[in-house]
Design a protein around this motif. Structure first.
Motif, mmCIF file in Angstrom:
data_model
loop_
_atom_site.group_PDB
_atom_site.id
_atom_site.type_symbol
_atom_site.label_atom_id
_atom_site.label_comp_id
_atom_site.label_asym_id
_atom_site.label_seq_id
_atom_site.Cartn_x
_atom_site.Cartn_y
_atom_site.Cartn_z
ATOM 1 N N ILE A 39 0.871 -1.170 0.000
ATOM 2 C CA ILE A 39 0.000 0.000 0.000
ATOM 3 C C ILE A 39 0.913 1.225 0.000
ATOM 4 C CG2 ILE A 39 -1.942 1.170 1.132
ATOM 5 C CD1 ILE A 39 -2.488 -1.836 0.421
ATOM 6 N N GLY A 40 0.946 1.928 -1.125
ATOM 7 C CA GLY A 40 1.891 3.028 -1.274
ATOM 8 C C GLY A 40 1.328 4.418 -1.061
ATOM 9 N N HIS A 41 0.006 4.531 -0.936
ATOM 10 C CA HIS A 41 -0.599 5.859 -0.765
ATOM 11 C C HIS A 41 -2.034 5.712 -0.294
ATOM 12 C CE1 HIS A 41 -3.030 5.327 -4.395
ATOM 13 N NE2 HIS A 41 -1.951 4.774 -4.920
ATOM 14 N N GLY A 42 -2.588 6.817 0.159
ATOM 15 C CA GLY A 42 -3.990 6.845 0.576
ATOM 16 C C GLY A 42 -4.880 7.231 -0.592
ATOM 17 N N CYS A 43 -5.990 7.882 -0.303
ATOM 18 C CA CYS A 43 -6.955 8.306 -1.322
ATOM 19 C C CYS A 43 -6.899 9.821 -1.448
ATOM 20 C CB CYS A 43 -8.370 7.869 -0.946
ATOM 21 S SG CYS A 43 -8.544 6.119 -0.570
ATOM 22 N N ASP A 44 -6.249 10.314 -2.483
ATOM 23 C CA ASP A 44 -6.124 11.764 -2.703
ATOM 24 C C ASP A 44 -5.639 12.497 -1.455
ATOM 25 O OD1 ASP A 44 -6.940 11.668 -5.405
ATOM 26 O OD2 ASP A 44 -9.039 11.571 -4.771
ATOM 27 N N GLY A 45 -4.624 11.936 -0.808
ATOM 28 C CA GLY A 45 -4.031 12.574 0.358
ATOM 29 C C GLY A 45 -4.631 12.142 1.683
ATOM 30 N N SER A 46 -5.748 11.453 1.665
ATOM 31 C CA SER A 46 -6.427 11.012 2.887
ATOM 32 C C SER A 46 -5.836 9.682 3.367
ATOM 33 C CB SER A 46 -7.920 10.847 2.587
ATOM 34 O OG SER A 46 -8.613 10.405 3.723
ATOM 35 N N PRO A 47 -5.666 9.485 4.683
ATOM 36 C CA PRO A 47 -5.068 8.247 5.186
ATOM 37 C C PRO A 47 -5.944 7.016 4.940
ATOM 38 C CG PRO A 47 -5.725 9.660 7.022
ATOM 39 C CD PRO A 47 -5.968 10.428 5.764
ATOM 40 N N THR A 48 -5.288 5.883 4.694
ATOM 41 C CA THR A 48 -5.969 4.600 4.534
ATOM 42 C C THR A 48 -6.425 4.127 5.910
ATOM 43 O OG1 THR A 48 -4.611 4.034 2.620
ATOM 44 C CG2 THR A 48 -5.674 2.199 3.780
ATOM 45 N N THR A 49 -7.705 3.716 6.001
ATOM 46 C CA THR A 49 -8.267 3.240 7.262
ATOM 47 C C THR A 49 -8.744 1.794 7.167
ATOM 48 O OG1 THR A 49 -10.433 4.121 6.674
ATOM 49 C CG2 THR A 49 -8.976 5.549 7.970
ATOM 50 N N GLY A 50 -8.765 1.238 5.954
ATOM 51 C CA GLY A 50 -9.202 -0.139 5.792
ATOM 52 C C GLY A 50 -8.801 -0.715 4.448
ATOM 53 N N ILE A 51 -8.537 -2.007 4.431
ATOM 54 C CA ILE A 51 -8.199 -2.738 3.205
ATOM 55 C C ILE A 51 -9.084 -3.982 3.181
ATOM 56 C CG2 ILE A 51 -6.406 -4.090 2.022
ATOM 57 C CD1 ILE A 51 -5.778 -1.129 2.006
ATOM 58 N N ARG A 52 -9.803 -4.180 2.075
ATOM 59 C CA ARG A 52 -10.612 -5.399 1.897
ATOM 60 C C ARG A 52 -10.042 -6.152 0.712
ATOM 61 N NH1 ARG A 52 -15.859 -6.890 -0.813
ATOM 62 N NH2 ARG A 52 -16.667 -8.586 0.449
ATOM 63 N N ARG A 133 -10.182 1.687 1.747
ATOM 64 C CA ARG A 133 -11.018 2.710 2.380
ATOM 65 C C ARG A 133 -10.115 3.730 3.052
ATOM 66 N NH1 ARG A 133 -14.024 -1.933 2.704
ATOM 67 N NH2 ARG A 133 -16.046 -1.748 1.711
ATOM 68 N N CYS A 134 -10.511 4.984 2.950
ATOM 69 C CA CYS A 134 -9.716 6.058 3.534
ATOM 70 C C CYS A 134 -10.603 6.930 4.415
ATOM 71 C CB CYS A 134 -9.080 6.896 2.418
ATOM 72 S SG CYS A 134 -7.882 5.950 1.427
ATOM 73 N N ALA A 135 -9.973 7.807 5.196
ATOM 74 C CA ALA A 135 -10.737 8.711 6.050
ATOM 75 C C ALA A 135 -11.725 9.516 5.204
ATOM 76 C CB ALA A 135 -9.796 9.630 6.822
ATOM 77 N N LYS A 136 -11.302 9.869 3.999
ATOM 78 C CA LYS A 136 -12.175 10.567 3.048
ATOM 79 C C LYS A 136 -12.103 9.832 1.722
ATOM 80 C CE LYS A 136 -11.560 15.093 5.137
ATOM 81 N NZ LYS A 136 -10.988 16.432 4.966
ATOM 82 N N GLY A 137 -13.143 9.065 1.419
ATOM 83 C CA GLY A 137 -13.207 8.389 0.132
ATOM 84 C C GLY A 137 -12.685 6.971 0.160
ATOM 85 N N GLU A 138 -12.671 6.364 -1.017
ATOM 86 C CA GLU A 138 -12.149 5.011 -1.185
ATOM 87 C C GLU A 138 -11.735 4.814 -2.628
ATOM 88 O OE1 GLU A 138 -15.206 2.160 -0.155
ATOM 89 O OE2 GLU A 138 -15.916 2.077 -2.194
#
Length: 172
Positions: A39-52, A133-138
């Motif tokens: 996992i190299g990055h979040g969603c448009d700058g938002s931190p990753t909070t879940g991986i399915r 899944r990210c704090a903002k978006g997915e």
């Protein structure tokens, strides 16, 4: 100067199309495989909070590695075709794994690991679909290339694992 500009453009293109990949993209058909999702990055700058992780058909006995600071959930489904595993009939198996309630800032990199028994069909390719899944978006990394299509042309490709003939991975 021109080479530096071309290099910068190539690097920007690679970064813009970064996706979740498997650390080892080939494995022997029929083997037990240790998969490591990068996992190299979040969603448009938002931190990753879940991986399915959605388990491809034919993959058996997938077991995820717990990750400190994350909640681990394993979803099992009834199989249409039960199989034998060391003398026992397996009627349900892992269909999805969810690492949740964590936080991976966009500025950092991490890995999520599992092990599984692979199908015994050399020459085939497995696609591990992943929902990030990210704090903002997915982002849903679920696109599978059509026959003859370059997987690098996809906007959100699933992680690919090519199955080789036994012994082929070790030949030079």
């Amino acid at each position: 100067m021109r080479r530096l500009t071309l290099f910068a453009l190539a690097l920007a293109a690679t970064t813009a199309h970064a996706h979740i990949t498997l650390e080892t993209p080939t494995a022997e058909a029929g083997s037990t495989y240790k998969g490591v999702l990068r996992i190299g990055h979040g969603c448009d700058g938002s931190p990753t909070t879940g991986i399915r992780l959605i388990v491809p058909a034919g993959v058996q006995q997938l077991k995820p590695m717990p990750k400190a600071g994350w909640t681990l959930t394993v979803k099992k489904d009834k199989l249409e075709q039960p199989y034998d595993y060391y003398g026992e009939t397996v009627r349900e198996d892992t269909s999805a794994v969810i690492w949740s309630d964590g936080s991976l800032p966009d500025a950092f990199y991490d890995e999520f690991a599992f092990r599984a028994r692979l199908p015994a069909t050399p020459g085939s390719t497995l696609y591990f679909k992943i929902e990030q899944r990210c704090a903002k978006g997915e982002t849903r990394w679920v696109e599978v290339p059509a026959a003859g299509q370059d997987p690098h042309a996809l906007k959100a490709p699933a992680a690919m694992l090519k199955l080789t003939a036994p012994g082929a991975a070790h030949q030079h």
